[in-house]
Motif scaffolding. Structure first.
Motif, PDB file in Angstrom:
ATOM      1  N   SER A 133       0.845  -1.192   0.000  1.00  0.00           N
ATOM      2  CA  SER A 133       0.000   0.000   0.000  1.00  0.00           C
ATOM      3  C   SER A 133       0.885   1.248   0.000  1.00  0.00           C
ATOM      4  CB  SER A 133      -0.921   0.000   1.218  1.00  0.00           C
ATOM      5  OG  SER A 133      -0.164   0.023   2.408  1.00  0.00           O
ATOM      6  N   LEU A 134       0.251   2.372  -0.294  1.00  0.00           N
ATOM      7  CA  LEU A 134       0.964   3.642  -0.347  1.00  0.00           C
ATOM      8  C   LEU A 134       0.232   4.639   0.543  1.00  0.00           C
ATOM      9  CD1 LEU A 134       3.403   4.873  -1.864  1.00  0.00           C
ATOM     10  CD2 LEU A 134       1.808   5.664  -3.590  1.00  0.00           C
ATOM     11  N   PRO A 135       0.888   5.121   1.603  1.00  0.00           N
ATOM     12  CA  PRO A 135       0.233   6.077   2.502  1.00  0.00           C
ATOM     13  C   PRO A 135      -0.166   7.368   1.800  1.00  0.00           C
ATOM     14  CG  PRO A 135       2.255   5.213   3.477  1.00  0.00           C
ATOM     15  CD  PRO A 135       2.231   4.772   2.043  1.00  0.00           C
ATOM     16  N   LEU A 136      -1.243   7.944   2.265  1.00  0.00           N
ATOM     17  CA  LEU A 136      -1.801   9.180   1.721  1.00  0.00           C
ATOM     18  C   LEU A 136      -0.746  10.290   1.634  1.00  0.00           C
ATOM     19  CD1 LEU A 136      -5.247  10.492   2.646  1.00  0.00           C
ATOM     20  CD2 LEU A 136      -3.321  12.015   2.910  1.00  0.00           C
ATOM     21  N   GLU A 137       0.031  10.468   2.662  1.00  0.00           N
ATOM     22  CA  GLU A 137       1.039  11.538   2.684  1.00  0.00           C
ATOM     23  C   GLU A 137       2.118  11.311   1.624  1.00  0.00           C
ATOM     24  OE1 GLU A 137       0.881  14.475   4.155  1.00  0.00           O
ATOM     25  OE2 GLU A 137      -1.067  13.849   4.895  1.00  0.00           O
ATOM     26  N   GLU A 138       2.431  10.067   1.325  1.00  0.00           N
ATOM     27  CA  GLU A 138       3.423   9.758   0.285  1.00  0.00           C
ATOM     28  C   GLU A 138       2.883  10.132  -1.097  1.00  0.00           C
ATOM     29  OE1 GLU A 138       6.986   8.462  -1.474  1.00  0.00           O
ATOM     30  OE2 GLU A 138       6.510   8.964   0.592  1.00  0.00           O
ATOM     31  N   ILE A 139       1.602   9.897  -1.318  1.00  0.00           N
ATOM     32  CA  ILE A 139       0.973  10.286  -2.583  1.00  0.00           C
ATOM     33  C   ILE A 139       1.063  11.799  -2.751  1.00  0.00           C
ATOM     34  CG2 ILE A 139      -1.182  10.373  -3.900  1.00  0.00           C
ATOM     35  CD1 ILE A 139      -1.981   7.770  -2.407  1.00  0.00           C
ATOM     36  N   ILE A 141      -0.392  13.636 -13.527  1.00  0.00           N
ATOM     37  CA  ILE A 141      -0.543  13.062 -12.184  1.00  0.00           C
ATOM     38  C   ILE A 141       0.073  11.662 -12.135  1.00  0.00           C
ATOM     39  CG2 ILE A 141      -2.162  12.301 -10.394  1.00  0.00           C
ATOM     40  CD1 ILE A 141      -2.006  15.394 -10.828  1.00  0.00           C
ATOM     41  N   TYR A 142      -0.256  10.824 -13.129  1.00  0.00           N
ATOM     42  CA  TYR A 142       0.315   9.470 -13.159  1.00  0.00           C
ATOM     43  C   TYR A 142       1.838   9.510 -13.252  1.00  0.00           C
ATOM     44  CZ  TYR A 142      -4.323   7.404 -13.588  1.00  0.00           C
ATOM     45  OH  TYR A 142      -5.615   7.012 -13.362  1.00  0.00           O
ATOM     46  N   LYS A 143       2.377  10.446 -14.034  1.00  0.00           N
ATOM     47  CA  LYS A 143       3.830  10.594 -14.141  1.00  0.00           C
ATOM     48  C   LYS A 143       4.431  10.921 -12.773  1.00  0.00           C
ATOM     49  CE  LYS A 143       7.347  13.523 -16.221  1.00  0.00           C
ATOM     50  NZ  LYS A 143       7.575  14.821 -16.831  1.00  0.00           N
ATOM     51  N   SER A 144       3.747  11.787 -12.023  1.00  0.00           N
ATOM     52  CA  SER A 144       4.257  12.185 -10.707  1.00  0.00           C
ATOM     53  C   SER A 144       4.306  11.011  -9.726  1.00  0.00           C
ATOM     54  CB  SER A 144       3.416  13.323 -10.121  1.00  0.00           C
ATOM     55  OG  SER A 144       2.163  12.861  -9.661  1.00  0.00           O
ATOM     56  N   LEU A 145       3.499   9.990  -9.958  1.00  0.00           N
ATOM     57  CA  LEU A 145       3.457   8.829  -9.057  1.00  0.00           C
ATOM     58  C   LEU A 145       4.590   7.851  -9.312  1.00  0.00           C
ATOM     59  CD1 LEU A 145      -0.402   8.305  -9.023  1.00  0.00           C
ATOM     60  CD2 LEU A 145       1.012   9.348  -7.243  1.00  0.00           C
ATOM     61  N   LYS A 146       5.417   8.139 -10.305  1.00  0.00           N
ATOM     62  CA  LYS A 146       6.666   7.418 -10.548  1.00  0.00           C
ATOM     63  C   LYS A 146       6.506   5.895 -10.630  1.00  0.00           C
ATOM     64  CE  LYS A 146       9.372  11.199  -8.877  1.00  0.00           C
ATOM     65  NZ  LYS A 146       8.849  12.125  -9.813  1.00  0.00           N
ATOM     66  N   LYS A 187       4.251   3.933  -9.411  1.00  0.00           N
ATOM     67  CA  LYS A 187       3.653   3.249  -8.253  1.00  0.00           C
ATOM     68  C   LYS A 187       2.190   2.865  -8.486  1.00  0.00           C
ATOM     69  CE  LYS A 187       6.785   5.462  -5.011  1.00  0.00           C
ATOM     70  NZ  LYS A 187       7.671   4.346  -4.828  1.00  0.00           N
ATOM     71  N   MET A 188       1.538   3.524  -9.469  1.00  0.00           N
ATOM     72  CA  MET A 188       0.142   3.207  -9.775  1.00  0.00           C
ATOM     73  C   MET A 188       0.065   1.783 -10.307  1.00  0.00           C
ATOM     74  SD  MET A 188      -2.759   4.746  -9.643  1.00  0.00           S
ATOM     75  CE  MET A 188      -4.140   3.654  -9.725  1.00  0.00           C
ATOM     76  N   GLY A 189      -0.824   0.988  -9.721  1.00  0.00           N
ATOM     77  CA  GLY A 189      -0.958  -0.403 -10.130  1.00  0.00           C
ATOM     78  C   GLY A 189      -0.018  -1.338  -9.386  1.00  0.00           C
ATOM     79  N   LYS A 190       0.883  -0.768  -8.610  1.00  0.00           N
ATOM     80  CA  LYS A 190       1.803  -1.577  -7.806  1.00  0.00           C
ATOM     81  C   LYS A 190       1.516  -1.284  -6.337  1.00  0.00           C
ATOM     82  CE  LYS A 190       5.165  -1.888 -11.456  1.00  0.00           C
ATOM     83  NZ  LYS A 190       5.201  -0.867 -12.456  1.00  0.00           N
ATOM     84  N   GLU A 191       2.234  -0.305  -5.749  1.00  0.00           N
ATOM     85  CA  GLU A 191       1.957   0.071  -4.357  1.00  0.00           C
ATOM     86  C   GLU A 191       0.594   0.737  -4.211  1.00  0.00           C
ATOM     87  OE1 GLU A 191       6.495   1.076  -4.444  1.00  0.00           O
ATOM     88  OE2 GLU A 191       4.955   0.745  -5.931  1.00  0.00           O
ATOM     89  N   LEU A 192       0.151   1.407  -5.261  1.00  0.00           N
ATOM     90  CA  LEU A 192      -1.129   2.119  -5.234  1.00  0.00           C
ATOM     91  C   LEU A 192      -2.111   1.392  -6.139  1.00  0.00           C
ATOM     92  CD1 LEU A 192      -2.817   4.532  -4.365  1.00  0.00           C
ATOM     93  CD2 LEU A 192      -1.759   5.860  -6.194  1.00  0.00           C
TER      94      LEU A 192
END
Length: 76
Positions: free
Chosen positions: A2-8, A54-59, A61-66
């Motif tokens: 999971s990915l904590p809210l503050e990390e996002i 936005i997806y680029k900024s998540l580096k 992590k979308m679909g993995k940790e998020l």
């Protein structure tokens, strides 16, 4: 995983410094979020371009940790 809210928030701010971000954890599991992101950067961009940024900024992590992130973008 999971990915904590503050990390996002931190990841988005690193790409879009003026972003105002409201994120809700929809399930209480640090895995299903809803976000409203406001920025001057979005001016003149299509919604698709805004979401790609936005997806680029998540580096990657979308679909993995998020697992899930519902995005609403707005111009400041």
């Amino acid at each position: 995983m999971s990915l904590p809210l503050e990390e996002i928030k931190k990841l988005i701010i690193s790409e879009i410094p003026d972003a105002q971000i409201e994120i809700k954890d929809l399930m209480g599991d640090n895995n299903h979020y809803s976000a409203v992101i406001k920025s001057k950067v979005f001016k003149g961009m299509t919604k698709i371009e805004q979401h790609k940024l936005i997806y680029k900024s998540l580096k990657g992590k979308m679909g993995k940790e998020l697992h899930a992130l519902s995005i609403t973008t707005e111009e400041k």
